[in-house]
Scaffold this active site. Structure first.
Site, PDB file in Angstrom:
ATOM      1  CG  HIS A  34     -22.158 -97.253  61.782  1.00 19.43           C
ATOM      2  ND1 HIS A  34     -22.410 -98.467  61.188  1.00 19.43           N
ATOM      3  CD2 HIS A  34     -23.189 -97.048  62.649  1.00 19.43           C
ATOM      4  CE1 HIS A  34     -23.532 -98.985  61.670  1.00 19.43           C
ATOM      5  NE2 HIS A  34     -24.022 -98.137  62.550  1.00 19.43           N
ATOM      6  CG  ASP A  62     -19.426 -99.005  59.760  1.00 19.00           C
ATOM      7  OD1 ASP A  62     -18.968 -99.048  60.915  1.00 19.00           O
ATOM      8  OD2 ASP A  62     -20.539 -99.470  59.440  1.00 19.00           O
ATOM      9  CB  SER A 118     -26.955 -98.926  62.700  1.00 16.72           C
ATOM     10  OG  SER A 118     -26.253 -99.818  63.517  1.00 16.72           O
ATOM     11  CE1 TYR A 119     -31.653-105.184  65.419  1.00 18.11           C
ATOM     12  CE2 TYR A 119     -33.517-103.702  65.654  1.00 18.11           C
ATOM     13  CZ  TYR A 119     -32.986-104.979  65.676  1.00 18.11           C
ATOM     14  OH  TYR A 119     -33.801-106.052  65.930  1.00 18.11           O
ATOM     15  N   GLY A 178     -29.581 -98.968  66.927  1.00 14.10           N
ATOM     16  CA  GLY A 178     -29.217 -99.394  68.273  1.00 14.10           C
ATOM     17  C   GLY A 178     -29.288-100.912  68.391  1.00 14.10           C
TER      18      GLY A 178
END
Length: 477
Positions: free
Chosen positions: A454, A402, A217-218, A122
């Site tokens: 992703h 992605d 991701s984060y 996120g």
């Protein structure tokens, strides 16, 4: 005037595109834009043993494992042959801060298979809703919003998988102290570590088990920082020693410079932006930590996002979810409306009750947490380098369709690590087809998953499970 107009276009595209979290915004770009606007030298923070360790809170855990056992989830298919648990672990009793988890044990060899922690990013997005229900968990929510189907490529086939909603305020996790929802990297790592120490008291059979951390991701920030904290505290704590064996970072945001350069290079090489826009970015943008982002650079960046139009850039070749027509399967047979089904399912009262969750309006991502993120170092590559030197297994993997954190970004980040090649780049095979490509470095492995966006296990579940199995075995695929 031109910039204002393009900003309006960009905003409208974000609102109406099929987006991560299903709520019309890109959480990673949102937090990065805020942080870039206020970045200072103080943001370059690394966790160290000297400034991060103190004995963590350990609460009473007797009997809570039995309470957390899920008898069945509403709508789950008949013949479910594994145990599942969910509930809360208190990490700060004074603030009333508690993190929600979901454990899917293996159908076979659960008593010997490793324990794997999965983290979504996120920041502010749900590891249970997005990770377990959309990606690698044992079930997928059907289009009727009320029944589940079995994911035959679930990662709990080869490991006991623990999904953690972190930090507090994400998914079902909560705090009774509202100021806790303004948090950042350092506190998230500390709370996740406290969670693990308490969870292992609740599930003591896992204390000596091989332990791995993976996510996307984060979580490219979450995972290295948590792993570093575990490694440091294992050396000096008289509490539980966590048997960390490896980490795997998927389409991971680890360095702000390479995130920018890799993003726009990917846009250009995949025919999303024009030569003129790409050249404008190259000529006008300095993405280094000391660089200044000029008005001209921002203008070209805005043009790039406007040129992207409404493709779902978490998987650039996938169709969008259309509420006005029947769902169209993507090239990898993933239903692009899945996020909508999950949101509906997890907001059913009987589902929340079966999960032992507090009654809440469940959301895929918490926008307040995202907008109020307090600390975000420019890069975590030094932390990854430290972990590589410890001897634990460090893998970086990337779905190659992605555009959010593209394969170019991952490759540029690896270049910054300045590690040498041991096994040259080669195609790895799955069912007599190229599953992706792999290169073995000194103390690092890089793997691509062909045709995956992703959320790698969503788009290429079979190839993702094959890659994950190789990671656990410590062998190149």
């Amino acid at each position: 005037m031109k910039i204002a107009f393009l900003l309006t276009i960009h905003f409208c595209l974000l609102v109406f595109a099929h987006c991560y979290g299903g709520n019309g915004y890109d959480p990673l770009e949102n937090v990065l834009s805020i942080q870039r606007s206020k970045r200072s030298a103080q943001d370059h923070i690394e966790l160290t043993a000297e400034n991060s360790y103190s004995p963590v809170y350990v609460g009473p855990q007797d009997g809570l494992k039995d309470v957390d056992k899920i008898s069945s989830l509403p709508g789950q298919p008949n013949g479910t042959d594994f145990d599942q648990y969910s509930g809360y672990v208190t990490v700060d009793p004074h603030h009333g801060r508690a993190l929600f988890y979901y454990l899917a044990e293996s159908p076979i060899n659960s008593s010997t298979n490793p324990l794997v922690l999965w983290l979504n990013g996120g920041p502010g997005c749900s590891s249970f809703g997005n990770g377990a229900m959309m990606e690698l968990g044992p079930f997928r929510v059907n289009a009727d919003n009320v029944t589940l189907s079995r994911n035959k490529y679930a990662w709990n086939n080869v490991a006991n998988v623990l999904f953690l909603e972190s930090p507090a305020g994400v998914g079902f996790s909560y705090s009774n102290t509202s100021s806790d929802y303004k948090t950042g990297d350092i506190q998230t790592a500390k709370d996740s570590y406290t969670f693990l120490i308490n969870w292992l008291e609740r599930f003591p059979e896992y204390k000596s088990r091989d332990f791995y951390i993976t996510g996307e991701s984060y979580a490219g920030h979450y995972i290295p920082q948590l792993a570093q904290l575990i490694v440091q505290n294992n050396k000096i704590t008289n509490q539980t020693v966590i048997n960390l064996k490896g980490i795997a970072l998927g389409n991971a945001y680890v360095d702000d410079e390479t995130e920018n350069t890799g993003l726009f290079d990917y846009f250009w090489t995949h025919a999303i932006i024009s030569d003129e826009i790409h050249e404008g970015i190259i000529s006008n943008c300095n993405f280094t930590e000391a660089g200044t982002i000029t008005d001209a650079c921002n203008d070209y960046k805005i043009q790039a996002f406007a040129a992207k139009s409404n493709i779902y850039f978490y998987d650039i070749y996938a169709p969008l979810c259309s509420p006005s027509s029947n769902s169209t399967p993507s090239i990898s047979a993933f239903d692009p409306c899945t996020e909508n089904y999950i949101s509906s399912y997890l907001n059913i009262a009987s589902v929340q009750q079966s999960l032992h969750a507090k009654p809440v309006k469940w959301e895929s991502c918490n926008e307040y947490i995202n907008k109020h993120w307090t600390d975000l170092p420019f890069t975590v590559l030094p932390v990854i380098q430290d972990l590589m030197a410890t001897g634990i297994s460090v893998w970086i993997y990337s779905g190659d369709t992605d555009a959010r954190v593209p394969v170019t970004t991952s490759r540029y980040s690896i270049d910054k690590l300045q590690t040498s090649v041991k096994t040259p780049w080669y195609p790895w095979m799955y069912e007599e087809k190229v599953g992706g490509y792999v290169v073995g470095y000194q103390n690092l492995t890089f793997v691509t998953i062909r045709g995956a966006g992703h959320f790698v296990p969503s788009y290429q579940p079979a190839r993702a499970l094959a890659f994950f199995s190789s990671f656990l075995e410590g062998k190149l695929p």
